[in-house]
Design a protein around this motif. Sequence first.
Motif, PDB file in Angstrom:
ATOM      1  N   GLU A 166       0.831  -1.205   0.000  1.00 20.01           N
ATOM      2  CA  GLU A 166       0.000   0.000   0.000  1.00 20.01           C
ATOM      3  C   GLU A 166       0.866   1.256   0.000  1.00 20.01           C
ATOM      4  OE1 GLU A 166      -2.451  -0.371   3.406  1.00 20.01           O
ATOM      5  OE2 GLU A 166      -3.838  -1.782   2.477  1.00 20.01           O
ATOM      6  N   ILE A 167       1.939   1.209   0.752  1.00 19.36           N
ATOM      7  CA  ILE A 167       2.848   2.356   0.801  1.00 19.36           C
ATOM      8  C   ILE A 167       3.496   2.561  -0.565  1.00 19.36           C
ATOM      9  CG2 ILE A 167       4.978   3.236   1.836  1.00 19.36           C
ATOM     10  CD1 ILE A 167       4.156   1.801   4.404  1.00 19.36           C
ATOM     11  N   LYS A 168       3.894   1.451  -1.214  1.00 20.27           N
ATOM     12  CA  LYS A 168       4.545   1.547  -2.518  1.00 20.27           C
ATOM     13  C   LYS A 168       3.589   2.096  -3.573  1.00 20.27           C
ATOM     14  CE  LYS A 168       6.918  -1.295  -5.939  1.00 20.27           C
ATOM     15  NZ  LYS A 168       7.353  -2.655  -6.280  1.00 20.27           N
ATOM     16  N   THR A 169       2.353   1.576  -3.613  1.00  9.01           N
ATOM     17  CA  THR A 169       1.399   2.073  -4.608  1.00  9.01           C
ATOM     18  C   THR A 169       1.028   3.536  -4.327  1.00  9.01           C
ATOM     19  OG1 THR A 169      -0.436   1.156  -3.315  1.00  9.01           O
ATOM     20  CG2 THR A 169       0.432  -0.190  -5.122  1.00  9.01           C
ATOM     21  N   HIS A 170       0.921   3.895  -3.078  1.00  7.89           N
ATOM     22  CA  HIS A 170       0.633   5.297  -2.732  1.00  7.89           C
ATOM     23  C   HIS A 170       1.782   6.195  -3.173  1.00  7.89           C
ATOM     24  CE1 HIS A 170      -0.864   8.757  -0.537  1.00  7.89           C
ATOM     25  NE2 HIS A 170       0.319   8.879   0.062  1.00  7.89           N
ATOM     26  N   LEU A 215       2.325  10.319  -5.060  1.00  5.79           N
ATOM     27  CA  LEU A 215       3.484  11.189  -4.935  1.00  5.79           C
ATOM     28  C   LEU A 215       4.334  11.255  -6.197  1.00  5.79           C
ATOM     29  CD1 LEU A 215       4.562  10.172  -1.334  1.00  5.79           C
ATOM     30  CD2 LEU A 215       3.147  12.099  -2.018  1.00  5.79           C
ATOM     31  N   GLY A 216       4.085  10.354  -7.146  1.00  6.02           N
ATOM     32  CA  GLY A 216       4.827  10.381  -8.399  1.00  6.02           C
ATOM     33  C   GLY A 216       6.265   9.914  -8.246  1.00  6.02           C
ATOM     34  N   MET A 217       6.529   9.053  -7.302  1.00  8.14           N
ATOM     35  CA  MET A 217       7.891   8.555  -7.106  1.00  8.14           C
ATOM     36  C   MET A 217       8.111   7.352  -8.014  1.00  8.14           C
ATOM     37  SD  MET A 217       8.062   8.806  -2.974  1.00  8.14           S
ATOM     38  CE  MET A 217       9.817   8.810  -2.799  1.00  8.14           C
ATOM     39  N   HIS A 218       9.362   6.986  -8.184  1.00  9.59           N
ATOM     40  CA  HIS A 218       9.679   5.813  -8.997  1.00  9.59           C
ATOM     41  C   HIS A 218      10.636   4.927  -8.212  1.00  9.59           C
ATOM     42  CE1 HIS A 218      13.728   7.346  -9.891  1.00  9.59           C
ATOM     43  NE2 HIS A 218      13.151   8.531  -9.980  1.00  9.59           N
TER      44      HIS A 218
END
Length: 98
Positions: free
Chosen positions: A69-73, A78-81
């Motif tokens: 969930e943290i990764k998908t959020h 947040l637009g992180m990769h």
Amino acid sequence: MLSVRISQLQFNLVLFVSIIILSLLSIVWHHQIYTLYKQIKYSNTQHHQIIALNKQLLSEHSQIMNGDEIKTHAINTLGMHEAQTKDFGKWYKGNLAL
């Protein structure tokens, strides 16, 4: 010319009354400042309690969330990769690439 003569007794009475009035005003001002100090102290205590409760709730929420969930959020909101090896720098695990 219109000259006004003030006797010493009248002058002393005016000074005495003005000193009494200023003394009473200083007592009132001191009391107002003290009540304001108490209100500020109370509101600061409430503010710190709210911040502590917010931190506790955020901590409990982060413990409930799992890694996916943290990764998908992070990726969606947040637009992180995901980090690539080139992002780590030239000394990561002995690699010399920039």
